[in-house]
Design a protein around this motif. Sequence first.
Motif, PDB file in Angstrom:
ATOM      1  N   CYS A 107       0.813  -1.226   0.000  1.00 29.03           N
ATOM      2  CA  CYS A 107       0.000   0.000   0.000  1.00 29.03           C
ATOM      3  C   CYS A 107       0.840   1.267   0.000  1.00 29.03           C
ATOM      4  CB  CYS A 107      -0.937   0.010   1.203  1.00 29.03           C
ATOM      5  SG  CYS A 107      -2.282  -1.180   1.095  1.00 29.03           S
ATOM      6  N   VAL A 108       2.005   1.236   0.613  1.00 27.30           N
ATOM      7  CA  VAL A 108       2.832   2.447   0.699  1.00 27.30           C
ATOM      8  C   VAL A 108       3.906   2.494  -0.386  1.00 27.30           C
ATOM      9  CG1 VAL A 108       2.382   2.686   3.164  1.00 27.30           C
ATOM     10  CG2 VAL A 108       4.457   1.511   2.401  1.00 27.30           C
ATOM     11  N   ASP A 109       3.960   1.495  -1.238  1.00 24.79           N
ATOM     12  CA  ASP A 109       4.956   1.447  -2.315  1.00 24.79           C
ATOM     13  C   ASP A 109       4.458   2.274  -3.498  1.00 24.79           C
ATOM     14  OD1 ASP A 109       6.694   0.878  -4.395  1.00 24.79           O
ATOM     15  OD2 ASP A 109       6.505  -1.297  -4.207  1.00 24.79           O
ATOM     16  N   PRO A 110       5.100   3.397  -3.800  1.00 22.94           N
ATOM     17  CA  PRO A 110       4.615   4.232  -4.904  1.00 22.94           C
ATOM     18  C   PRO A 110       4.695   3.529  -6.262  1.00 22.94           C
ATOM     19  CG  PRO A 110       6.687   5.091  -4.031  1.00 22.94           C
ATOM     20  CD  PRO A 110       6.273   3.959  -3.146  1.00 22.94           C
ATOM     21  N   ALA A 111       5.486   2.475  -6.367  1.00 23.11           N
ATOM     22  CA  ALA A 111       5.612   1.744  -7.628  1.00 23.11           C
ATOM     23  C   ALA A 111       4.636   0.572  -7.726  1.00 23.11           C
ATOM     24  CB  ALA A 111       7.043   1.235  -7.795  1.00 23.11           C
ATOM     25  N   ALA A 112       3.859   0.329  -6.684  1.00 23.17           N
ATOM     26  CA  ALA A 112       2.927  -0.799  -6.703  1.00 23.17           C
ATOM     27  C   ALA A 112       1.793  -0.522  -7.690  1.00 23.17           C
ATOM     28  CB  ALA A 112       2.360  -1.048  -5.309  1.00 23.17           C
ATOM     29  N   PRO A 113       1.453  -1.513  -8.498  1.00 22.89           N
ATOM     30  CA  PRO A 113       0.330  -1.333  -9.426  1.00 22.89           C
ATOM     31  C   PRO A 113      -0.982  -1.123  -8.660  1.00 22.89           C
ATOM     32  CG  PRO A 113       1.568  -3.352  -9.918  1.00 22.89           C
ATOM     33  CD  PRO A 113       2.079  -2.821  -8.623  1.00 22.89           C
ATOM     34  N   PRO A 114      -1.877  -0.321  -9.202  1.00 23.87           N
ATOM     35  CA  PRO A 114      -3.144  -0.039  -8.517  1.00 23.87           C
ATOM     36  C   PRO A 114      -3.919  -1.306  -8.141  1.00 23.87           C
ATOM     37  CG  PRO A 114      -2.891   1.414 -10.397  1.00 23.87           C
ATOM     38  CD  PRO A 114      -1.761   0.431 -10.452  1.00 23.87           C
ATOM     39  N   GLU A 115      -3.894  -2.324  -8.979  1.00 25.06           N
ATOM     40  CA  GLU A 115      -4.628  -3.554  -8.660  1.00 25.06           C
ATOM     41  C   GLU A 115      -3.992  -4.293  -7.483  1.00 25.06           C
ATOM     42  OE1 GLU A 115      -1.859  -4.102 -12.093  1.00 25.06           O
ATOM     43  OE2 GLU A 115      -3.605  -2.830 -11.839  1.00 25.06           O
ATOM     44  N   ALA A 116      -2.679  -4.179  -7.323  1.00 29.68           N
ATOM     45  CA  ALA A 116      -2.006  -4.788  -6.168  1.00 29.68           C
ATOM     46  C   ALA A 116      -2.370  -4.034  -4.890  1.00 29.68           C
ATOM     47  CB  ALA A 116      -0.496  -4.799  -6.376  1.00 29.68           C
ATOM     48  N   VAL A 117      -2.432  -2.715  -4.981  1.00 22.52           N
ATOM     49  CA  VAL A 117      -2.823  -1.906  -3.822  1.00 22.52           C
ATOM     50  C   VAL A 117      -4.266  -2.216  -3.438  1.00 22.52           C
ATOM     51  CG1 VAL A 117      -3.196   0.448  -2.963  1.00 22.52           C
ATOM     52  CG2 VAL A 117      -1.151  -0.093  -4.317  1.00 22.52           C
ATOM     53  N   ALA A 118      -5.149  -2.332  -4.425  1.00 24.79           N
ATOM     54  CA  ALA A 118      -6.552  -2.641  -4.142  1.00 24.79           C
ATOM     55  C   ALA A 118      -6.671  -4.000  -3.459  1.00 24.79           C
ATOM     56  CB  ALA A 118      -7.373  -2.596  -5.424  1.00 24.79           C
ATOM     57  N   ALA A 119      -5.936  -4.989  -3.936  1.00 24.43           N
ATOM     58  CA  ALA A 119      -5.974  -6.325  -3.326  1.00 24.43           C
ATOM     59  C   ALA A 119      -5.420  -6.280  -1.905  1.00 24.43           C
ATOM     60  CB  ALA A 119      -5.187  -7.317  -4.182  1.00 24.43           C
ATOM     61  N   ALA A 120      -4.339  -5.537  -1.696  1.00 26.13           N
ATOM     62  CA  ALA A 120      -3.751  -5.421  -0.367  1.00 26.13           C
ATOM     63  C   ALA A 120      -4.731  -4.736   0.589  1.00 26.13           C
ATOM     64  CB  ALA A 120      -2.431  -4.649  -0.437  1.00 26.13           C
ATOM     65  N   ARG A 121      -5.415  -3.720   0.128  1.00 21.59           N
ATOM     66  CA  ARG A 121      -6.396  -3.030   0.973  1.00 21.59           C
ATOM     67  C   ARG A 121      -7.557  -3.942   1.330  1.00 21.59           C
ATOM     68  NH1 ARG A 121      -7.224   3.331  -0.156  1.00 21.59           N
ATOM     69  NH2 ARG A 121      -5.103   3.954   0.324  1.00 21.59           N
ATOM     70  N   ARG A 122      -8.017  -4.755   0.364  1.00 19.25           N
ATOM     71  CA  ARG A 122      -9.087  -5.717   0.668  1.00 19.25           C
ATOM     72  C   ARG A 122      -8.633  -6.687   1.755  1.00 19.25           C
ATOM     73  NH1 ARG A 122      -9.838  -5.534  -4.882  1.00 19.25           N
ATOM     74  NH2 ARG A 122      -8.546  -7.386  -5.177  1.00 19.25           N
ATOM     75  N   ASP A 123      -7.393  -7.176   1.633  1.00 20.31           N
ATOM     76  CA  ASP A 123      -6.879  -8.122   2.621  1.00 20.31           C
ATOM     77  C   ASP A 123      -6.732  -7.464   3.997  1.00 20.31           C
ATOM     78  OD1 ASP A 123      -6.816 -10.118   0.710  1.00 20.31           O
ATOM     79  OD2 ASP A 123      -4.683  -9.874   0.284  1.00 20.31           O
ATOM     80  N   ILE A 124      -6.275  -6.216   4.017  1.00 20.42           N
ATOM     81  CA  ILE A 124      -6.167  -5.498   5.292  1.00 20.42           C
ATOM     82  C   ILE A 124      -7.545  -5.323   5.911  1.00 20.42           C
ATOM     83  CG2 ILE A 124      -5.665  -3.242   6.341  1.00 20.42           C
ATOM     84  CD1 ILE A 124      -3.230  -3.074   4.429  1.00 20.42           C
ATOM     85  N   GLN A 125      -8.515  -4.901   5.109  1.00 23.13           N
ATOM     86  CA  GLN A 125      -9.858  -4.696   5.641  1.00 23.13           C
ATOM     87  C   GLN A 125     -10.416  -5.993   6.212  1.00 23.13           C
ATOM     88  OE1 GLN A 125     -12.600  -2.825   2.941  1.00 23.13           O
ATOM     89  NE2 GLN A 125     -14.188  -2.651   4.495  1.00 23.13           N
ATOM     90  N   HIS A 126     -10.198  -7.096   5.531  1.00 22.60           N
ATOM     91  CA  HIS A 126     -10.682  -8.399   6.009  1.00 22.60           C
ATOM     92  C   HIS A 126      -9.998  -8.786   7.322  1.00 22.60           C
ATOM     93  CE1 HIS A 126     -12.318 -12.411   5.758  1.00 22.60           C
ATOM     94  NE2 HIS A 126     -11.110 -12.884   5.976  1.00 22.60           N
ATOM     95  N   ALA A 127      -8.737  -8.420   7.491  1.00 24.85           N
ATOM     96  CA  ALA A 127      -7.968  -8.804   8.684  1.00 24.85           C
ATOM     97  C   ALA A 127      -8.172  -7.866   9.867  1.00 24.85           C
ATOM     98  CB  ALA A 127      -6.477  -8.856   8.337  1.00 24.85           C
ATOM     99  N   MET A 128      -8.794  -6.722   9.661  1.00 26.44           N
ATOM    100  CA  MET A 128      -8.902  -5.734  10.741  1.00 26.44           C
ATOM    101  C   MET A 128      -9.524  -6.269  12.028  1.00 26.44           C
ATOM    102  SD  MET A 128      -7.316  -2.950  10.145  1.00 26.44           S
ATOM    103  CE  MET A 128      -8.037  -1.769  11.266  1.00 26.44           C
ATOM    104  N   PRO A 129     -10.603  -7.045  11.987  1.00 30.08           N
ATOM    105  CA  PRO A 129     -11.133  -7.550  13.261  1.00 30.08           C
ATOM    106  C   PRO A 129     -10.104  -8.379  14.039  1.00 30.08           C
ATOM    107  CG  PRO A 129     -12.764  -7.810  11.531  1.00 30.08           C
ATOM    108  CD  PRO A 129     -11.476  -7.405  10.862  1.00 30.08           C
ATOM    109  N   ALA A 130      -9.341  -9.192  13.336  1.00 28.39           N
ATOM    110  CA  ALA A 130      -8.317 -10.000  14.006  1.00 28.39           C
ATOM    111  C   ALA A 130      -7.199  -9.118  14.545  1.00 28.39           C
ATOM    112  CB  ALA A 130      -7.755 -11.044  13.037  1.00 28.39           C
ATOM    113  N   LEU A 131      -6.762  -8.143  13.769  1.00 26.21           N
ATOM    114  CA  LEU A 131      -5.682  -7.253  14.208  1.00 26.21           C
ATOM    115  C   LEU A 131      -6.118  -6.437  15.421  1.00 26.21           C
ATOM    116  CD1 LEU A 131      -4.550  -6.094  10.661  1.00 26.21           C
ATOM    117  CD2 LEU A 131      -3.335  -7.691  12.173  1.00 26.21           C
ATOM    118  N   GLN A 132      -7.381  -6.018  15.423  1.00 24.00           N
ATOM    119  CA  GLN A 132      -7.902  -5.272  16.570  1.00 24.00           C
ATOM    120  C   GLN A 132      -8.043  -6.177  17.787  1.00 24.00           C
ATOM    121  OE1 GLN A 132     -11.292  -3.708  14.479  1.00 24.00           O
ATOM    122  NE2 GLN A 132     -10.340  -1.694  14.270  1.00 24.00           N
ATOM    123  N   ALA A 133      -8.462  -7.422  17.576  1.00 30.06           N
ATOM    124  CA  ALA A 133      -8.592  -8.359  18.698  1.00 30.06           C
ATOM    125  C   ALA A 133      -7.231  -8.631  19.338  1.00 30.06           C
ATOM    126  CB  ALA A 133      -9.226  -9.668  18.223  1.00 30.06           C
TER     127      ALA A 133
END
Length: 86
Positions: free
Chosen positions: A36-62
Amino acid sequence: MKAQDVLPDGKDQGIFHGVAVRKGTVGAFLANARVCVDPAAPPEAVAAARRDIQHAMPALQALGLFDILQVRDPALRDWMQALPGN
């Protein structure tokens, strides 16, 4: 405390504050945050990474990860704080 004290060898997940957390959740979050913070990352890779982060948020918060650590990148931090449930 050692890693095996949190999740012993042979155990792939644990229950933390009522949430099932898989072994590797924090490592996956770190890998996705790097994308997500890599300026050279393709937009589709950033979108996939954000989806994975959003899915993991309840576990990370727990786990209480963000009670101790703060995401340094302001744009990623703001996006995460704007997620539902935060």
